[in-house]
Design a protein around this motif. Structure first.
Motif, PDB file in Angstrom:
ATOM      1  N   ASN A 115       0.833  -1.208   0.000  1.00  0.00           N
ATOM      2  CA  ASN A 115       0.000   0.000   0.000  1.00  0.00           C
ATOM      3  C   ASN A 115       0.867   1.259   0.000  1.00  0.00           C
ATOM      4  O   ASN A 115       0.594   2.223  -0.729  1.00  0.00           O
ATOM      5  N   LEU A 116       1.910   1.263   0.813  1.00  0.00           N
ATOM      6  CA  LEU A 116       2.791   2.429   0.889  1.00  0.00           C
ATOM      7  C   LEU A 116       3.555   2.633  -0.418  1.00  0.00           C
ATOM      8  O   LEU A 116       3.747   3.772  -0.871  1.00  0.00           O
ATOM      9  N   GLN A 171       2.559   2.049  -3.265  1.00  0.00           N
ATOM     10  CA  GLN A 171       1.679   2.544  -4.328  1.00  0.00           C
ATOM     11  C   GLN A 171       1.756   4.062  -4.480  1.00  0.00           C
ATOM     12  O   GLN A 171       1.399   4.596  -5.534  1.00  0.00           O
ATOM     13  N   TYR A 172       2.229   4.769  -3.455  1.00  0.00           N
ATOM     14  CA  TYR A 172       2.420   6.216  -3.602  1.00  0.00           C
ATOM     15  C   TYR A 172       3.548   6.509  -4.593  1.00  0.00           C
ATOM     16  O   TYR A 172       3.532   7.529  -5.285  1.00  0.00           O
ATOM     17  N   LEU A 173       4.544   5.621  -4.628  1.00  0.00           N
ATOM     18  CA  LEU A 173       5.660   5.795  -5.561  1.00  0.00           C
ATOM     19  C   LEU A 173       5.367   5.152  -6.910  1.00  0.00           C
ATOM     20  O   LEU A 173       5.720   5.701  -7.962  1.00  0.00           O
ATOM     21  N   PRO A 233       2.111   3.690  -8.441  1.00  0.00           N
ATOM     22  CA  PRO A 233       0.677   3.379  -8.342  1.00  0.00           C
ATOM     23  C   PRO A 233       0.257   2.267  -9.290  1.00  0.00           C
ATOM     24  O   PRO A 233       0.865   2.047 -10.338  1.00  0.00           O
ATOM     25  N   ARG A 260       7.021  -2.661  -8.324  1.00  0.00           N
ATOM     26  CA  ARG A 260       6.575  -2.334  -6.971  1.00  0.00           C
ATOM     27  C   ARG A 260       6.737  -3.523  -6.030  1.00  0.00           C
ATOM     28  O   ARG A 260       6.876  -3.358  -4.814  1.00  0.00           O
ATOM     29  N   VAL A 284      -5.534   4.925  -2.676  1.00  0.00           N
ATOM     30  CA  VAL A 284      -4.718   4.068  -1.821  1.00  0.00           C
ATOM     31  C   VAL A 284      -5.349   4.016  -0.438  1.00  0.00           C
ATOM     32  O   VAL A 284      -5.588   5.047   0.190  1.00  0.00           O
ATOM     33  N   HIS A 327      -5.344   2.002   3.557  1.00  0.00           N
ATOM     34  CA  HIS A 327      -4.377   1.419   4.485  1.00  0.00           C
ATOM     35  C   HIS A 327      -5.079   0.514   5.485  1.00  0.00           C
ATOM     36  O   HIS A 327      -6.231   0.750   5.864  1.00  0.00           O
TER      37      HIS A 327
END
Length: 283
Positions: free
Chosen positions: A116-117, A119-121, A123, A196, A253, A255
């Motif tokens: 999940n984290l 996915q910020y970098l 997606p 990812r 996203v 969490h």
């Protein structure tokens, strides 16, 4: 305490600069991927539904993994002669196997939150989201059983025999423990063809490899891997609709609840210690 353990038997024939086992390991992983892609394309052509169809997925795994294991054994000068040791299928303690099984299940939530984290970098694109939704969707009892068998049995068995049973043993026999763990885990991560997923799969590979190194058997790692793969199908979206866990069709996203992540992470640490403790007398 004894010095660093090394696998018995002669090393693979060295290549330039002593890189033979590394090159052969890379070639074996390339063979595995080529077989997957080739058979997946053939299945796509012969049978509708694509590779994510449960029966297609099962068929590809049942063909490609055994073939890759046979090739790996053939490449090892003593592969067939040393079975089951040629696949690191040594005996293991029941307690080690139980702790490893629980570790695989406990690792699901921390790894999911790491994804999940990330996915910020990196997606997810729409195609990936749809693929995950389709994979996790309920396909009827027959299809679901085929899917679970393919992902929670065939895939863990095949991947553990290839990456830990063969590749890790090759590399450790020639380069020692730490380089073998790092390289085999990197190959395991790269083989999943997900940018990812590189870090999560690398960490999983290191954990599974460490379990094999401690227990001198691929069986506990196989159990951990199977448990890790099985948990998402035991709690599909129809049963557990949890933010950060349930696949989503949109790009937002989500969490997992922090307490869940911290608790399961702490459980992983405790279980790693218990695996270490349960294998102490094997040193």
């Amino acid at each position: 305490m004894q010095g660093e353990r090394r696998e018995s038997g002669p090393p693979l024939p060295p290549g330039p600069g002593g890189s033979g086992p590394l090159l052969v390991s890379v070639a074996l992983v390339a063979f595995l991927l080529a077989g997957m892609f080739t058979l997946a394309a053939l299945v796509e052509w012969l049978r509708p539904g694509g590779i994510l169809d449960p029966l297609n997925l099962l068929f590809v795994g049942l063909v490609v993994f055994p073939l890759t294991v046979l090739v790996g054994l053939r490449l090892d000068p003593e592969g067939f002669e040393r079975l089951p040791g040629g696949l690191t299928l040594g005996p293991t303690r029941t307690s080690t196997g139980v702790f490893a099984l629980l570790l695989g299940a406990a690792a699901v939530l921390p790894v999911a939150e790491l994804d999940n984290l990330l996915q910020y970098l990196l997606p997810q694109d729409a195609e990936e989201r749809l693929r995950i939704l389709r994979l996790m969707a309920f396909d009827g009892w027959g299809g679901q059983l085929a899917k679970v068998f393919a992902i929670a049995v065939v895939t863990p068995v095949g991947e553990e025999l290839v990456f830990r049973g063969i590749v890790l043993r090759w590399l450790r026999r020639s380069y020692g423990r730490l380089p073998a763990l790092l390289v085999s885990s990197a190959l395991f991560a790269a083989a999943h063809l997900s940018l990812r997923g590189l870090l999560p799969y690398l960490l999983l590979g290191l954990a599974f490899g460490w379990i094999v190194d401690r227990s001198r058997s691929v069986l506990p790692a196989l159990g951990a891997h199977a448990a890790y793969n099985a948990v998402p199908f035991l709690f599909p979206p129809e049963v557990a609709d949890v933010p950060g866990w349930t696949p989503r069709a949109d790009a937002a996203v989500a969490h997992l609840p922090p307490l869940w992540v911290v608790g399961s992470g702490a459980a992983c640490v405790v279980l790693l210690y218990l695996i270490w403790w349960s294998t102490l007398r094997r040193d």
